[in-house]
Design a protein around this motif. Structure first.
Motif, PDB file in Angstrom:
ATOM      1  N   GLU A   1       0.838  -1.203   0.000  1.00  0.00           N
ATOM      2  CA  GLU A   1       0.000   0.000   0.000  1.00  0.00           C
ATOM      3  C   GLU A   1       0.871   1.250   0.000  1.00  0.00           C
ATOM      4  O   GLU A   1       0.548   2.237  -0.683  1.00  0.00           O
ATOM      5  CB  GLU A   1      -0.918   0.010   1.221  1.00  0.00           C
TER       6      GLU A   1
ATOM      7  N   SER B   1       2.641   1.614  -3.501  1.00  0.00           N
ATOM      8  CA  SER B   1       1.726   1.772  -4.640  1.00  0.00           C
ATOM      9  C   SER B   1       0.808   2.982  -4.491  1.00  0.00           C
ATOM     10  O   SER B   1       0.295   3.487  -5.486  1.00  0.00           O
ATOM     11  CB  SER B   1       0.867   0.518  -4.807  1.00  0.00           C
ATOM     12  N   GLY B   2       0.566   3.397  -3.262  1.00  0.00           N
ATOM     13  CA  GLY B   2      -0.373   4.494  -3.034  1.00  0.00           C
ATOM     14  C   GLY B   2      -1.819   4.062  -3.206  1.00  0.00           C
ATOM     15  O   GLY B   2      -2.714   4.899  -3.318  1.00  0.00           O
ATOM     16  N   GLN B   3      -2.073   2.743  -3.222  1.00  0.00           N
ATOM     17  CA  GLN B   3      -3.424   2.222  -3.416  1.00  0.00           C
ATOM     18  C   GLN B   3      -3.911   1.531  -2.148  1.00  0.00           C
ATOM     19  O   GLN B   3      -3.118   1.130  -1.299  1.00  0.00           O
ATOM     20  CB  GLN B   3      -3.440   1.235  -4.595  1.00  0.00           C
TER      21      GLN B   3
ATOM     22  N   ASP C   1       3.789   4.121  -7.021  1.00  0.00           N
ATOM     23  CA  ASP C   1       3.248   5.482  -6.954  1.00  0.00           C
ATOM     24  C   ASP C   1       4.287   6.471  -7.490  1.00  0.00           C
ATOM     25  O   ASP C   1       5.488   6.321  -7.251  1.00  0.00           O
ATOM     26  CB  ASP C   1       2.905   5.805  -5.490  1.00  0.00           C
ATOM     27  N   ALA C   2       3.827   7.479  -8.199  1.00  0.00           N
ATOM     28  CA  ALA C   2       4.719   8.476  -8.815  1.00  0.00           C
ATOM     29  C   ALA C   2       5.564   9.196  -7.764  1.00  0.00           C
ATOM     30  O   ALA C   2       6.735   9.502  -8.004  1.00  0.00           O
ATOM     31  CB  ALA C   2       3.898   9.494  -9.605  1.00  0.00           C
ATOM     32  N   ARG C   3       4.995   9.438  -6.587  1.00  0.00           N
ATOM     33  CA  ARG C   3       5.758  10.109  -5.522  1.00  0.00           C
ATOM     34  C   ARG C   3       6.910   9.241  -5.044  1.00  0.00           C
ATOM     35  O   ARG C   3       7.976   9.748  -4.701  1.00  0.00           O
ATOM     36  CB  ARG C   3       4.849  10.472  -4.355  1.00  0.00           C
TER      37      ARG C   3
ATOM     38  N   LYS D   1       8.448   6.986  -6.960  1.00  0.00           N
ATOM     39  CA  LYS D   1       9.412   7.000  -8.067  1.00  0.00           C
ATOM     40  C   LYS D   1      10.288   8.248  -8.008  1.00  0.00           C
ATOM     41  O   LYS D   1      11.481   8.193  -8.259  1.00  0.00           O
ATOM     42  CB  LYS D   1       8.702   6.941  -9.414  1.00  0.00           C
TER      43      LYS D   1
END
Length: 141
Positions: free
Chosen positions: A3, A6-8, A40-42, A44
């Motif tokens: 979680e 991934s930010g999900q 998650d883009a953050r 990356k």
């Protein structure tokens, strides 16, 4: 951990009619070598690729269906501390390289300033001095 990277949420919507387990989705993507599809883009932007891969591998081990094959919490914390330690070591190395480069650049700039500030009439054989007089009279025979 999945979680976080991934930010999900643990259960997420794939479409209006289908929901999916994040754990299952994560395992499928890692097995297909598509880890970047779920990161998650953050994460990356803020982390090095090696760190993300290390945490993802640890997360995948934690999701093993056979409990005997999952790492203990002590092993998880130890592995995370190792990843953080490597990250800190890398930051220190990068910082030291920046300091060394800046020091070398400063020394080079200082040398350039000194070398370009020395002027004199070299064609006449005189050397520069602060009063416009030669330090040593050079006579040619």
């Amino acid at each position: 951990m999945v979680e976080l990277i991934s930010g999900q949420k643990s259960i997420f919507s794939v479409s209006q009619t289908e929901t999916r387990s994040l754990a299952t989705h994560f395992i499928m993507l890692t097995e297909d070598n598509r880890l970047s599809d779920i990161i998650d883009a953050r994460v990356k932007e803020g982390c090095q690729n090696e760190e993300v891969i290390s945490v993802a591998n640890l997360a995948k081990r934690c999701l093993n269906l056979n409990g005997k094959n999952r790492p203990t919490m002590r092993e998880v914390t130890s592995e995370l501390e190792r990843i953080i330690g490597l990250s800190q070591k890398e930051l220190n190395i990068q910082e030291n390289c920046k300091i060394s480069k800046n020091t070398m650049d400063d020394a080079s700039n200082d040398w350039d300033a000194v070398s370009t500030s020395i002027t004199g009439d070299f064609d006449s054989g005189r050397t520069p001095s602060s009063h416009g007089e030669p330090l040593i009279n050079i006579k040619t025979w």
